[in-house]
Every structure is written in C-alpha cells, then in structure tokens.
Design an enzyme around this catalytic site. Sequence first.
Site, PDB file in Angstrom:
ATOM      1  N   ASN A   1       0.872  -1.174   0.000  1.00  0.00           N
ATOM      2  CA  ASN A   1       0.000   0.000   0.000  1.00  0.00           C
ATOM      3  C   ASN A   1       0.910   1.226   0.000  1.00  0.00           C
ATOM      4  O   ASN A   1       1.522   1.533   1.015  1.00  0.00           O
ATOM      5  CB  ASN A   1      -0.896  -0.011   1.245  1.00  0.00           C
TER       6      ASN A   1
ATOM      7  N   LYS B   1       0.098   4.264  -0.209  1.00  0.00           N
ATOM      8  CA  LYS B   1      -0.522   5.470   0.360  1.00  0.00           C
ATOM      9  C   LYS B   1      -0.317   6.642  -0.614  1.00  0.00           C
ATOM     10  O   LYS B   1      -0.383   6.444  -1.816  1.00  0.00           O
ATOM     11  CB  LYS B   1       0.054   5.778   1.741  1.00  0.00           C
TER      12      LYS B   1
ATOM     13  N   GLU C   1      -5.229  -5.077  10.704  1.00  0.00           N
ATOM     14  CA  GLU C   1      -4.240  -4.008  10.854  1.00  0.00           C
ATOM     15  C   GLU C   1      -4.467  -3.283  12.179  1.00  0.00           C
ATOM     16  O   GLU C   1      -5.270  -2.325  12.232  1.00  0.00           O
ATOM     17  CB  GLU C   1      -4.372  -3.008   9.700  1.00  0.00           C
TER      18      GLU C   1
HETATM   19  C1  PEP Z   1      -0.604   0.155   5.820  1.00  0.00           C
HETATM   20  O1  PEP Z   1      -0.479   1.198   5.191  1.00  0.00           O
HETATM   21  O2  PEP Z   1      -1.617  -0.518   5.692  1.00  0.00           O
HETATM   22  C2  PEP Z   1       0.478  -0.252   6.715  1.00  0.00           C
HETATM   23  C3  PEP Z   1       0.358  -1.390   7.343  1.00  0.00           C
HETATM   24  O3  PEP Z   1       1.573   0.589   6.811  1.00  0.00           O
HETATM   25  P1  PEP Z   1       3.005   0.245   7.478  1.00  0.00           P
HETATM   26  O4  PEP Z   1       3.452  -1.069   6.905  1.00  0.00           O
HETATM   27  O5  PEP Z   1       3.880   1.380   7.084  1.00  0.00           O
HETATM   28  O6  PEP Z   1       2.784   0.146   8.957  1.00  0.00           O
END
Ligand code: PEP
Length: 241
Positions: free
Chosen positions: A9, A11, A165
Amino acid sequence: MRQIIIAGNWKMYKTVRDASEFLQEFLQHLEHTPEGREIVLCIPATSLWVISKSLHGSRIRLGAQNVHWEEEGAFTGEIAPGMLTEIGVRYVVVGHSERRQYFGETDETVNKRLIAAQKAGLKPILCVGETKAQRDSGETEKIIISQLEKGLPGVDLAQLVIAYEPIWAIGTGDTCEVKEANRVIGVIRSQLSNPDVPIQYGGSVKPNLIDEIMAQPEIDGVLVGGASLVPQDFARIVNYF
Ligand code: PEP
C-alpha cells in the site's frame, strides 16, 4: 485452499516517474518468487493507468486505495468501480484506518464500497483493527467483530481479502507480536462462514520480520505500507523463506 496475498500500500507516495523506477528494479527480483503467491501493488490513482500498461504480462496485480459505491455521479474526488476495472485494476483497499480516521469512512460506507467493488469485479481488501486505547481496555475482539458485522452484510466472502491491521502498529515500527497477530486473525476467521477467505496481517511489516510472520498458520499474507516503497525491501518480503 487459502491464497497467499502479499500487497503493498503506497498510500500518498510516488509520482508516475517514481513508480516506474520502482518497477524497473522490483521486477528483477521476482524471477524466483514461488508461483502460488499473489503480488499486489495498491498505488496512487494518478499512476494506475500508466503502471497498468507497464504491468501487462507481469505477475503483479494492480490495486487502488479507495473506490466509491456509485457507478457515476456528482461525487468530486471519488473514483467509480468501473473506472478502475476499465484500466486493469483488480484489487482495492477498503476501510483502511487512515480513511476511517481522516476521511470520515464508517462501517456503513465501507460496506457500500465493498459491495460495489465486488459487483464491478474488483477484489476488495477490507482493513479492520483496533486502536491502542481499545486494545489496552481489552476491547480488541469486540471492535473487530463489530467492524465485521457491520462491514460484511451482502458481501461475497469468496471474493474478499481481509487485512488485520492494528492501528497502533501502522507506520509506527511497533509491529504486533506475531503470535498475537496469529491469534486475532484466528478470531476473525472464526467469524466467517467461508474458511478460505485470505486474511493478511498489516502494521510495520519489515523484511527482517516476514519469515516469522508467514510461518504463522493463520496468516495468509501481509499488507505492507512503508516497506513496500523500497524495491529491495518489498522484494525480500515477497520472497519470504
Ligand atoms: C498500511 O499502510 O496498511 C500499513 C500497514 O503501513 P506500514 O506497513 O507502514 O505500517
């Protein structure tokens, strides 16, 4: 059989040029990646069309980071499901905690987005997870079960991925202890009428942790933010074990 799905992801990172440079390097590391692993990149909307063309014939699947529930209309800033499928997008992240926290996403709008995405042929990745305060007050299971109960009515479990998450683990470097992630994912699975839904872990997944994470029996893959931005790091994650 549960499918292994490793998803990045990005973002709100990477221009089209950055994305192309990433791919040039990342693709070189996939030569020996075992066949059964689905590799997904959920990238900014601005890069989807160009990257879709350059991924043609590769084993990487393209994902978006959000989708609206209407087919078209006066919804400034939103993207319709058909606009994504038209350009070869296969997956879409729905209900990410950043969308819930900063953009007013609720379990009800998450549900609408999931149903619309599936109707158009997209496979949604539904994100669920608790805050630090909710964990500390012993509410983890209650929160996640409520997110599932409100998010899943009318959703086809055969065309769904779920990502556990924990919000306190996202972008913090504070990864959830793997046995605990495995336990919570087991709780999520126990709520589903279809045992084959792939359930990922997400939250500060790093290359040095991936082997241990993927050794857990309930964990079917990972949703990776920060570490998916660096070709070598994401390649190590995809090529776990
Ligand atoms: C995410 O964006 O869903 C995520 C888990 O980010 P990170 O791996 O940076 O914690």
